[in-house]
Scaffold this motif. Sequence first.
Motif, short mmCIF file in Angstrom:
data_model
loop_
_atom_site.label_atom_id
_atom_site.label_comp_id
_atom_site.label_asym_id
_atom_site.label_seq_id
_atom_site.Cartn_x
_atom_site.Cartn_y
_atom_site.Cartn_z
N THR A 142 0.86 -1.18 0.00
CA THR A 142 0.00 0.00 0.00
C THR A 142 0.89 1.23 0.00
O THR A 142 1.68 1.44 0.93
CB THR A 142 -0.92 0.03 1.23
N PHE A 143 0.79 2.03 -1.07
CA PHE A 143 1.58 3.24 -1.21
C PHE A 143 0.69 4.45 -0.92
O PHE A 143 -0.27 4.70 -1.65
CB PHE A 143 2.15 3.37 -2.63
N PRO A 144 1.00 5.22 0.13
CA PRO A 144 0.26 6.47 0.35
C PRO A 144 0.47 7.41 -0.83
O PRO A 144 1.36 7.20 -1.66
CB PRO A 144 0.90 7.03 1.63
N PRO A 145 -0.32 8.47 -0.93
CA PRO A 145 -0.16 9.42 -2.03
C PRO A 145 1.25 10.01 -2.09
O PRO A 145 1.87 10.28 -1.05
CB PRO A 145 -1.19 10.51 -1.70
N MET A 146 1.76 10.16 -3.31
CA MET A 146 3.04 10.83 -3.56
C MET A 146 4.20 10.18 -2.82
O MET A 146 5.02 10.84 -2.20
CB MET A 146 2.94 12.32 -3.21
N THR A 147 4.28 8.86 -2.87
CA THR A 147 5.38 8.14 -2.23
C THR A 147 6.07 7.23 -3.23
O THR A 147 5.52 6.89 -4.27
CB THR A 147 4.90 7.31 -1.03
N SER A 148 7.30 6.83 -2.88
CA SER A 148 8.11 6.01 -3.76
C SER A 148 8.71 4.84 -2.99
O SER A 148 8.84 4.89 -1.77
CB SER A 148 9.23 6.85 -4.38
N ALA A 149 9.09 3.80 -3.74
CA ALA A 149 9.76 2.65 -3.14
C ALA A 149 11.22 2.92 -2.88
O ALA A 149 11.90 2.15 -2.21
CB ALA A 149 9.62 1.42 -4.05
N SER A 150 11.73 4.04 -3.40
CA SER A 150 13.15 4.34 -3.29
C SER A 150 13.52 4.84 -1.92
O SER A 150 12.70 5.44 -1.21
CB SER A 150 13.55 5.41 -4.32
N ALA A 151 14.76 4.60 -1.54
CA ALA A 151 15.27 5.05 -0.24
C ALA A 151 15.82 6.46 -0.37
O ALA A 151 16.76 6.69 -1.11
CB ALA A 151 16.36 4.12 0.25
N GLY A 152 15.24 7.39 0.37
CA GLY A 152 15.76 8.75 0.41
C GLY A 152 15.66 9.46 -0.92
O GLY A 152 14.75 10.23 -1.16
N ALA A 154 14.49 9.90 -4.33
CA ALA A 154 13.38 9.39 -5.14
C ALA A 154 13.81 9.08 -6.57
O ALA A 154 13.06 8.47 -7.33
CB ALA A 154 12.22 10.38 -5.13
N ASN A 155 15.01 9.54 -6.96
CA ASN A 155 15.47 9.31 -8.33
C ASN A 155 16.20 7.97 -8.48
O ASN A 155 16.58 7.60 -9.59
CB ASN A 155 16.41 10.44 -8.77
N SER A 156 16.42 7.26 -7.38
CA SER A 156 17.19 6.02 -7.46
C SER A 156 16.34 4.87 -8.00
O SER A 156 15.15 4.77 -7.73
CB SER A 156 17.73 5.65 -6.07
N PHE A 157 16.99 3.99 -8.76
CA PHE A 157 16.34 2.82 -9.32
C PHE A 157 16.86 1.58 -8.59
O PHE A 157 17.99 1.54 -8.13
CB PHE A 157 16.64 2.71 -10.81
N ALA A 158 16.03 0.56 -8.53
CA ALA A 158 16.39 -0.67 -7.83
C ALA A 158 16.79 -1.76 -8.83
O ALA A 158 16.28 -1.80 -9.96
CB ALA A 158 15.22 -1.17 -6.98
N THR A 159 17.68 -2.63 -8.41
CA THR A 159 18.00 -3.86 -9.14
C THR A 159 18.21 -4.96 -8.12
O THR A 159 18.83 -4.73 -7.08
CB THR A 159 19.27 -3.72 -10.00
N HIS A 160 17.67 -6.12 -8.38
CA HIS A 160 17.91 -7.29 -7.52
C HIS A 160 17.60 -8.53 -8.34
O HIS A 160 17.10 -8.45 -9.47
CB HIS A 160 17.04 -7.24 -6.25
N THR A 161 17.89 -9.68 -7.81
CA THR A 161 17.73 -10.91 -8.57
C THR A 161 16.26 -11.28 -8.70
O THR A 161 15.43 -10.93 -7.87
CB THR A 161 18.47 -12.08 -7.89
#
Length: 235
Positions: A142-152, A154-161
Amino acid sequence: MREPETVTPRSDAEIAAASTLADQAGDAAELGARLRVLREEAGLSLRELARRLDISASAVSQIERGVMRPSVNRLIAIVGELGASITDVFAGGTGAHAERSSFGSYSLLRRGEIAPVVLENGVIYRRLSGSRTSGIDHFESTFPPMTSASAGDANSFATHTGVESGVVISGELTVEVHGDTVTLRAGDSITYSSETPHRVSNRSPEPCVANWVIARAPHSDPSDPLFSESHTARS
């Protein structure tokens, strides 16, 4: 005479999200304690985990002490380095509260039996699997309004296996994958290689609820563009 204002009823998901945010305000210490136990079981020092995550040892310490909540991306990175899964960070372990059939043919998890996890910016993760399945995490976000999965940042992208697939239940979610940006609404779904740089955010004024499956060790067809995308991204 002034027309009365029309009030749009909130959905059950939005009401549940607001209630959960209020009820779970104090669980950061429990989350941090579980992450610390997982780190110790993996035999990693606090400084070594920090080095692998490319963050300060102080930041890891603050997460483990409940002073700071990790973001979605940070949580996934942490459990990945610890050889664990997202399901391992929920209270009650991987299946302590799940109902099981007499012959072990299924496990059933009732809503509310395991507390959700509240992350940075109030993003909520709720486990959907009754027991841990090999290489697969199944959860609701559940993402509240105007939030991101990124840490700190907001421009960072994630990569994982692995490979992940999500479907929006309510609201609106923006997903960026390898230069493409798509907006998902209720009923829309997306699947992509987790090794391709990606970012998930809610840019709308309403909460968004989505269900996700992350397969960390998929049996993929190398000829399928979906799974070969990650190799192209890294080359």
